[in-house]
Design a protein around this motif. Sequence first.
Motif, PDB file in Angstrom:
ATOM      1  N   ARG A 184    -112.310 -30.955  -7.857  1.00 36.17           N
ATOM      2  CA  ARG A 184    -111.671 -29.674  -8.145  1.00 36.17           C
ATOM      3  C   ARG A 184    -110.935 -29.158  -6.906  1.00 36.17           C
TER       4      ARG A 184
ATOM      5  N   GLU B  87    -106.834 -28.447  -6.841  1.00 36.29           N
ATOM      6  CA  GLU B  87    -106.199 -27.186  -6.469  1.00 36.29           C
ATOM      7  C   GLU B  87    -105.247 -27.364  -5.294  1.00 36.29           C
TER       8      GLU B  87
ATOM      9  N   ASP C 296    -104.640 -25.875 -13.749  1.00 40.15           N
ATOM     10  CA  ASP C 296    -105.342 -25.871 -15.028  1.00 40.15           C
ATOM     11  C   ASP C 296    -104.491 -26.396 -16.182  1.00 40.15           C
TER      12      ASP C 296
END
Length: 200
Positions: free
Chosen positions: A132, A136, A147
Amino acid sequence: MTEPGLRERKKQDTRAALSAATLELALEHGLGAVTVEQIAARAGVSYRTFFNYFSGKEEALLRPDGAGLLFAPRLQEQDPALPPLEAARRALGDHLAALDADSEGWRLRLTVLAAAPEVLPRLVELGSAGEREMTEALAERTGLDADRDVYPALLAAVLGCALRVSLTRWHATGEERPLAALFDEVVDVLAAGLPAPRTD
């Protein structure tokens, strides 16, 4: 770079002692059988102190410096003209070079993990957090949405897989090359589009 003050050095020493105690006890008894209370006692600190540094014994084993990947700042340091895959390769290469500096310790950590299938869920959780973080950072670099756009998440997942393959092969085969060099080989195969291996 300025030298850390006394307070910071003491924190670094405590973190190192907790990580070392985790590895020692895991080698002696298996990671699944080791408790935080035992780790804290071996390191000479309180049970509560352990959680000032690590969320659990798995993190103490895998993130001895408490820093994790530090992928985002390392990615930001790369030349903006580099394609995302190459920039990410270099950012992760910096991380793996740090692991190479303690190659004996990391081989022991991987030996502990190979004998502790019961901690797999926690390892998956830590790995997902790392992916994650990469997603990002890659989204920010490429101007995409972490997302909604598939590219940052897909590249992060592929890089996470490349890291796992590199670590597993490095440990299982007793590979003498630096871990960072092995990772480069894996990424080269990915960058080439995963061509079918030649059998002649």
